[in-house]
Design an enzyme around this catalytic site. Structure first.
Site, PDB file in Angstrom:
ATOM      1  N   ASP A 212      19.731  41.912 -49.692  1.00 53.17           N
ATOM      2  CA  ASP A 212      20.364  42.968 -51.649  1.00 53.17           C
ATOM      3  C   ASP A 212      21.653  43.142 -51.078  1.00 53.17           C
ATOM      4  O   ASP A 212      21.870  44.624 -49.579  1.00 53.17           O
ATOM      5  CB  ASP A 212      19.974  44.099 -51.848  1.00 53.17           C
ATOM      6  CG  ASP A 212      20.508  43.489 -53.328  1.00 53.17           C
ATOM      7  OD1 ASP A 212      19.856  43.184 -54.726  1.00 53.17           O
ATOM      8  OD2 ASP A 212      21.690  44.160 -53.151  1.00 53.17           O
TER       9      ASP A 212
ATOM     10  N   GLY B 240      17.331  45.383 -66.925  1.00 56.57           N
ATOM     11  CA  GLY B 240      18.411  45.614 -66.225  1.00 56.57           C
ATOM     12  C   GLY B 240      18.739  43.752 -65.409  1.00 56.57           C
ATOM     13  O   GLY B 240      19.201  44.366 -64.129  1.00 56.57           O
ATOM     14  N   GLN B 241      18.682  43.221 -65.611  1.00 53.62           N
ATOM     15  CA  GLN B 241      18.882  41.982 -65.143  1.00 53.62           C
ATOM     16  C   GLN B 241      20.368  41.604 -64.873  1.00 53.62           C
ATOM     17  O   GLN B 241      20.721  41.335 -66.103  1.00 53.62           O
ATOM     18  CB  GLN B 241      17.829  40.301 -65.675  1.00 53.62           C
ATOM     19  CG  GLN B 241      18.161  39.408 -64.353  1.00 53.62           C
ATOM     20  CD  GLN B 241      17.363  38.163 -65.215  1.00 53.62           C
ATOM     21  OE1 GLN B 241      16.740  38.344 -66.131  1.00 53.62           O
ATOM     22  NE2 GLN B 241      17.653  36.934 -64.173  1.00 53.62           N
TER      23      GLN B 241
ATOM     24  N   HIS C 176      15.003  36.059 -59.193  1.00 52.98           N
ATOM     25  CA  HIS C 176      14.919  36.625 -58.046  1.00 52.98           C
ATOM     26  C   HIS C 176      13.869  37.809 -57.960  1.00 52.98           C
ATOM     27  O   HIS C 176      13.919  38.412 -58.928  1.00 52.98           O
ATOM     28  CB  HIS C 176      16.053  37.519 -57.319  1.00 52.98           C
ATOM     29  CG  HIS C 176      16.844  38.342 -58.561  1.00 52.98           C
ATOM     30  ND1 HIS C 176      17.628  37.328 -59.663  1.00 52.98           N
ATOM     31  CD2 HIS C 176      17.269  39.476 -58.769  1.00 52.98           C
ATOM     32  CE1 HIS C 176      17.917  38.792 -60.306  1.00 52.98           C
ATOM     33  NE2 HIS C 176      17.668  39.859 -59.813  1.00 52.98           N
TER      34      HIS C 176
HETATM   35  P1  AMP Z   1      19.642  42.661 -60.514  1.00 52.40           P
HETATM   36  O1  AMP Z   1      19.765  43.571 -61.131  1.00 52.40           O
HETATM   37  O2  AMP Z   1      17.635  42.251 -60.887  1.00 52.40           O
HETATM   38  O3  AMP Z   1      19.631  41.258 -61.217  1.00 52.40           O
HETATM   39  O4  AMP Z   1      19.313  41.792 -59.229  1.00 52.40           O
HETATM   40  C1  AMP Z   1      20.166  42.000 -58.512  1.00 52.40           C
HETATM   41  C2  AMP Z   1      20.420  41.843 -57.019  1.00 52.40           C
HETATM   42  O5  AMP Z   1      21.634  40.814 -56.712  1.00 52.40           O
HETATM   43  C3  AMP Z   1      21.495  43.460 -56.805  1.00 52.40           C
HETATM   44  O6  AMP Z   1      20.512  44.305 -56.344  1.00 52.40           O
HETATM   45  C4  AMP Z   1      22.245  42.638 -56.243  1.00 52.40           C
HETATM   46  O7  AMP Z   1      22.897  43.907 -55.452  1.00 52.40           O
HETATM   47  C5  AMP Z   1      22.570  41.662 -55.743  1.00 52.40           C
HETATM   48  N1  AMP Z   1      23.328  40.784 -55.167  1.00 52.40           N
HETATM   49  C6  AMP Z   1      24.407  40.224 -56.130  1.00 52.40           C
HETATM   50  N2  AMP Z   1      25.221  40.268 -55.148  1.00 52.40           N
HETATM   51  C7  AMP Z   1      24.686  39.155 -53.838  1.00 52.40           C
HETATM   52  C8  AMP Z   1      25.328  38.756 -52.847  1.00 52.40           C
HETATM   53  N3  AMP Z   1      26.220  37.830 -52.440  1.00 52.40           N
HETATM   54  N4  AMP Z   1      24.115  38.625 -51.754  1.00 52.40           N
HETATM   55  C9  AMP Z   1      23.310  39.651 -51.823  1.00 52.40           C
HETATM   56  N5  AMP Z   1      22.974  40.472 -53.208  1.00 52.40           N
HETATM   57  C10 AMP Z   1      23.886  40.143 -54.184  1.00 52.40           C
END
Ligand code: AMP
Length: 106
Positions: free
Chosen positions: A31, A92-93, A99
């Site tokens: 992440d 929170g998505q 993922h």
């Molecule tokens: P969610 O809040 O469950 O949708 O989680 C999305 C996650 O994706 C967050 O923890 C972000 O920090 C992570 N994220 C967003 N963009 C990237 C990226 N380019 N590379 C790695 N992680 C990312």
């Protein structure tokens, strides 16, 4: 693939990520904004926006994601960890490409 999806771009290696695991169905990487000492994501290669959009014939993907989570946790020496899937923005998505978070306890 979805054109403006950041995780599809990681799958296609159009933007960089610290990859931990890859097979024909899924990918795991760190992440970008870790909320634990080890914070990994496991995603399907196929663009599925959210768990609600998974179909019966995606069952192999779901199983493979769980196995990939187990693999990357072991690879990072995690004996105990949390798996989290947020479904929908109210939960929170933020990224609408399915993922699973793999997070160490701290
Ligand atoms: P969610 O809040 O469950 O949708 O989680 C999305 C996650 O994706 C967050 O923890 C972000 O920090 C992570 N994220 C967003 N963009 C990237 C990226 N380019 N590379 C790695 N992680 C990312």
């Amino acid at each position: 693939m979805s054109e403006d999806c950041v995780f599809c771009k990681i799958v296609e290696k159009k933007i960089p990520a610290k990859l931990e695991y890859e097979d024909d169905l899924c990918v795991s990487f760190h992440d970008i904004n870790p909320r634990a000492k080890v914070h990994l994501l496991v995603i399907p290669k196929k663009h599925i926006s959210t768990l609600k959009d998974m179909e019966k014939n995606d069952a192999e993907i779901a199983g493979r994601m769980m196995m990939a989570a187990k693999e990357v946790a072991a690879k990072n020496d995690l004996d105990s960890y949390r798996l989290l899937v947020s479904v929908g923005s109210e939960a929170g998505q933020e990224v609408f490409h399915l993922h699973m978070h793999v997070m160490s306890p701290r």
